[in-house]
Design a protein around this motif. Structure first.
Motif, PDB file in Angstrom:
ATOM      1  N   THR A  26       0.842  -1.207   0.000  1.00 33.37           N
ATOM      2  CA  THR A  26       0.000   0.000   0.000  1.00 33.37           C
ATOM      3  C   THR A  26       0.871   1.249   0.000  1.00 33.37           C
ATOM      4  OG1 THR A  26      -0.158  -0.111   2.417  1.00 33.37           O
ATOM      5  CG2 THR A  26      -1.955  -1.103   1.146  1.00 33.37           C
ATOM      6  N   ALA A  27       2.105   1.114  -0.487  1.00 32.96           N
ATOM      7  CA  ALA A  27       2.933   2.306  -0.692  1.00 32.96           C
ATOM      8  C   ALA A  27       2.334   3.112  -1.845  1.00 32.96           C
ATOM      9  CB  ALA A  27       4.371   1.908  -0.987  1.00 32.96           C
ATOM     10  N   SER A  59      -1.284  -4.706   5.498  1.00 30.70           N
ATOM     11  CA  SER A  59      -0.743  -3.641   4.654  1.00 30.70           C
ATOM     12  C   SER A  59       0.755  -3.551   4.891  1.00 30.70           C
ATOM     13  CB  SER A  59      -1.433  -2.328   5.035  1.00 30.70           C
ATOM     14  OG  SER A  59      -0.791  -1.236   4.426  1.00 30.70           O
ATOM     15  N   VAL A  60       1.517  -3.535   3.807  1.00 28.97           N
ATOM     16  CA  VAL A  60       2.978  -3.416   3.933  1.00 28.97           C
ATOM     17  C   VAL A  60       3.474  -2.315   3.008  1.00 28.97           C
ATOM     18  CG1 VAL A  60       3.295  -5.834   4.554  1.00 28.97           C
ATOM     19  CG2 VAL A  60       3.417  -5.162   2.149  1.00 28.97           C
ATOM     20  N   GLY A  61       4.761  -2.022   3.129  1.00 26.58           N
ATOM     21  CA  GLY A  61       5.370  -1.003   2.284  1.00 26.58           C
ATOM     22  C   GLY A  61       5.794  -1.555   0.941  1.00 26.58           C
ATOM     23  N   GLY A 128       8.135  -4.083   2.483  1.00 25.84           N
ATOM     24  CA  GLY A 128       7.262  -5.095   1.880  1.00 25.84           C
ATOM     25  C   GLY A 128       7.030  -6.294   2.770  1.00 25.84           C
ATOM     26  N   LYS A 129       7.578  -6.257   3.992  1.00 22.96           N
ATOM     27  CA  LYS A 129       7.425  -7.406   4.892  1.00 22.96           C
ATOM     28  C   LYS A 129       6.645  -7.069   6.155  1.00 22.96           C
ATOM     29  CE  LYS A 129      11.652  -9.677   3.330  1.00 22.96           C
ATOM     30  NZ  LYS A 129      13.012 -10.155   3.701  1.00 22.96           N
ATOM     31  N   ILE A 130       6.822  -5.842   6.670  1.00 25.51           N
ATOM     32  CA  ILE A 130       6.134  -5.481   7.911  1.00 25.51           C
ATOM     33  C   ILE A 130       5.124  -4.368   7.646  1.00 25.51           C
ATOM     34  CG2 ILE A 130       8.143  -6.117   9.297  1.00 25.51           C
ATOM     35  CD1 ILE A 130       8.668  -3.112   9.699  1.00 25.51           C
ATOM     36  N   GLU A 214       7.661   5.452   3.737  1.00 24.19           N
ATOM     37  CA  GLU A 214       6.339   4.809   3.709  1.00 24.19           C
ATOM     38  C   GLU A 214       6.399   3.366   4.204  1.00 24.19           C
ATOM     39  OE1 GLU A 214       4.482   7.205  -0.157  1.00 24.19           O
ATOM     40  OE2 GLU A 214       5.195   5.149  -0.359  1.00 24.19           O
ATOM     41  N   SER A 215       7.556   2.728   4.047  1.00 28.46           N
ATOM     42  CA  SER A 215       7.658   1.290   4.299  1.00 28.46           C
ATOM     43  C   SER A 215       8.217   0.943   5.669  1.00 28.46           C
ATOM     44  CB  SER A 215       8.552   0.640   3.226  1.00 28.46           C
ATOM     45  OG  SER A 215       8.071   0.920   1.936  1.00 28.46           O
TER      46      SER A 215
END
Length: 541
Positions: A26-27, A59-61, A128-130, A214-215
């Motif tokens: 959701t970046a 939702s992740v970065g 993309g992981k947390i 964002e991430s």
């Protein structure tokens, strides 16, 4: 908050996590393609299918392959879907229910593609992981343990020494040794000192810092706090441009969460160390990426650069010693503390240690965010990771944004490191990397960047204010076929004057795109002059 309480939060979070996670990027890139709606539909479908006790949609970065968004990943069995649409959601959930995720009908990405396998994530290790809006997830992957370690087990001098030995250089563009900058501020007399995170990313085509914020916003907070402890500061600012609303929102959330858990504020980890962070939102002026202009803006003034010396490390924000690093530099700090200086220094080349994050864009098949070891050949990035251009051949790569230059294809075996890029007439910059094909006019490229610099000049010094206008006008004249060889010579003289006499880095580097295209693609300029009647007249005299 003490270490046991921190570890307890981490353990609770690991136990809370569902056995299967569906990660939705959701970046900003994927969000602009409808990622939030897809996430909502996945949550509803998981609930309708009765899987909500074992499957978690989160939702992740940034998942890096931005050109293929929206991206959705199922960690078990490890499938990353690309360009997911709302119509595919039910099929994805049905396939997951039948343990046949690979047969959902959605298109998976090949994780063995060089775009992924040639990456070496340090800065992006959590991206993309947390979930960037849950501090518990950052703590569960070891977050804030490094801050605890430096406060309780290391002296400020030892932290500075660790960063110095790592060989980390500033990732904002200039490549100044980070440890040397930290040491300079640390040696200043005791009193008020500041830490500033420069998140005023303004290069066309660059989105590295935005994606990191964002991430993984807590990573920046932890890196800044470690820096503050090392130099003796108790107050920090993150200067971020208003065009990054999602990054601002997640930073605000992260700061509130850190305060709530006692990881920011007074007596952090039951120590005498105090540190707080405020956010300052910039209006988007490119010149505010220059550190003295940025400080001027934080102080409430117009974002104009100041003459140096004194340098910010000596007299910065409100005349106090100030440490300024950019987002990516601070994002490296927790990993250096965790793994050690020797580990970081073992990555990259002799003079350029570690990794570098690039925003790979332009006329290339695979667009996205990459983090590669310093020293990797440009050809590997463009041809293997990027997959080359869709039509024709690659002509050049532009690095360093408006301050950088264009590298022609025959030099693509050059290792990507600070010094080698400068020798080619360009620079690392903050990490924008724009690929151009053989249909691209390099004079057009030079004019584009000069138009950008002309519009972004603050106007304080005459060489930049008037020189960028003159260079833009001469480039326009060349493109219209109205220029002569005399105009071309005049253009080169003005480039030299602006470069040598401008006050700040924006003006001093503004001619670089013109000079590098003249260096490698001069024939394109001459071709335009050749067709000019005025140029022919000059040549015949």
């Amino acid at each position: 908050m003490d270490l046991n309480e921190l570890l307890e939060i981490a353990e609770k979070e690991r136990q809370r996590a569902a056995s299967v996670r569906i990660r939705c990027c959701t970046a900003a890139g994927c969000a602009s393609s409808g990622a939030e709606e897809i996430k909502d539909r996945l949550e509803q479908s998981i609930k309708d299918a009765g899987l909500d006790n074992t499957v978690e949609v989160c939702s992740v970065g940034c998942m890096k392959f931005c050109g293929r968004g929206p991206l959705v990943e199922i960690d078990i069995p490890g499938v990353l879907y690309q360009q997911v649409s709302g119509d595919q959601v039910e099929a994805i959930v049905d396939a997951l229910k039948q343990n046949k995720a690979a047969e959902s009908g959605a298109t998976p990405l090949d994780r063995e593609h060089p775009f992924f396998t040639l990456q070496q994530p340090i800065v992006l290790e959590n991206s993309g992981k947390i979930n960037p809006e849950r501090i518990e997830e950052y703590i569960a992957v070891g977050g804030y343990q490094n801050l605890y370690h430096v406060i309780h087990d290391m002296s400020p001098d030892e932290v500075v020494d660790e960063v110095t030995r790592s060989g980390l250089r500033g990732r904002g563009g200039g490549g100044y040794p980070t440890g040397l900058k930290w040491a300079t501020v640390a040696k200043m007399p005791e009193g008020q000192k500041y830490v500033i995170c420069n998140a005023d990313e303004g290069d066309p085509g660059a989105f590295m810092d935005r994606s990191v914020l964002e991430s993984d916003p807590h990573r920046i907070i932890e890196g800044m706090a470690i820096a503050a402890y090392a130099i003796g500061a108790n107050h920090g600012y993150i200067y971020v441009r208003a065009e990054y609303p999602l990054a601002i929102k997640r930073l605000e959330t992260a700061i509130k969460q850190a305060k709530r858990l006692g990881l920011m504020g007074s007596q952090i980890f039951d120590s005498p160390f105090d540190f707080k962070i405020d956010i300052r939102v910039g209006a988007g002026a490119f010149v505010c990426g220059e550190e003295t202009a940025l400080m001027q803006s934080i102080e409430g003034g117009r974002g104009n650069p100041r003459p140096r010396p004194p340098y910010p490390a000596q007299s910065g924000l409100w005349h106090s010693p100030t440490l300024i690093n950019n987002v990516e530099t601070f994002a490296n700090i927790p990993a250096i503390v965790r793994e050690g200086a020797d580990w970081f220094a073992s990555i990259g080349t002799e003079k350029s240690k570690g990794t570098k994050v690039f925003a790979l864009t332009g006329k290339i098949r695979n667009t996205g965010l990459i983090e590669v070891p310093m020293g990797i050949a440009l050809r590997e990035i463009v041809e293997k990771m990027g997959g080359g251009v869709p039509r024709g051949e690659v002509k050049a790569v532009q690095t360093g944004g408006p301050s950088g230059g264009c590298i022609p294809a025959h030099l693509f075996d050059t290792p990507v490191e600070y010094d080698s890029l400068i020798q080619l007439g360009t620079m690392m910059g903050s990490g924008g990397m724009i690929v151009m094909d053989t249909e691209t006019s390099m004079v057009d490229v030079a004019q584009f960047y000069m138009e950008f610099c002309r519009g972004e000049s603050c106007g304080k010094c005459i060489p930049c204010r008037a020189g960028t206008v003159q260079m833009y006008q001469m480039l326009t004249k060349i493109l219209r076929g109205e220029a002569t060889l005399i105009d071309l010579e005049q253009l080169e003289r003005v480039c030299g004057m602006v470069k040598a006499t401008s006050l700040c880095g924006l003006g001093q580097t503004a001619p670089n795109p013109v000079l590098s295209t003249l260096r490698y693609f001069r024939e394109e300029y001459l071709e335009l002059l050749k067709d000019s009647p005025k140029a022919q007249g000059v040549a015949s005299r």
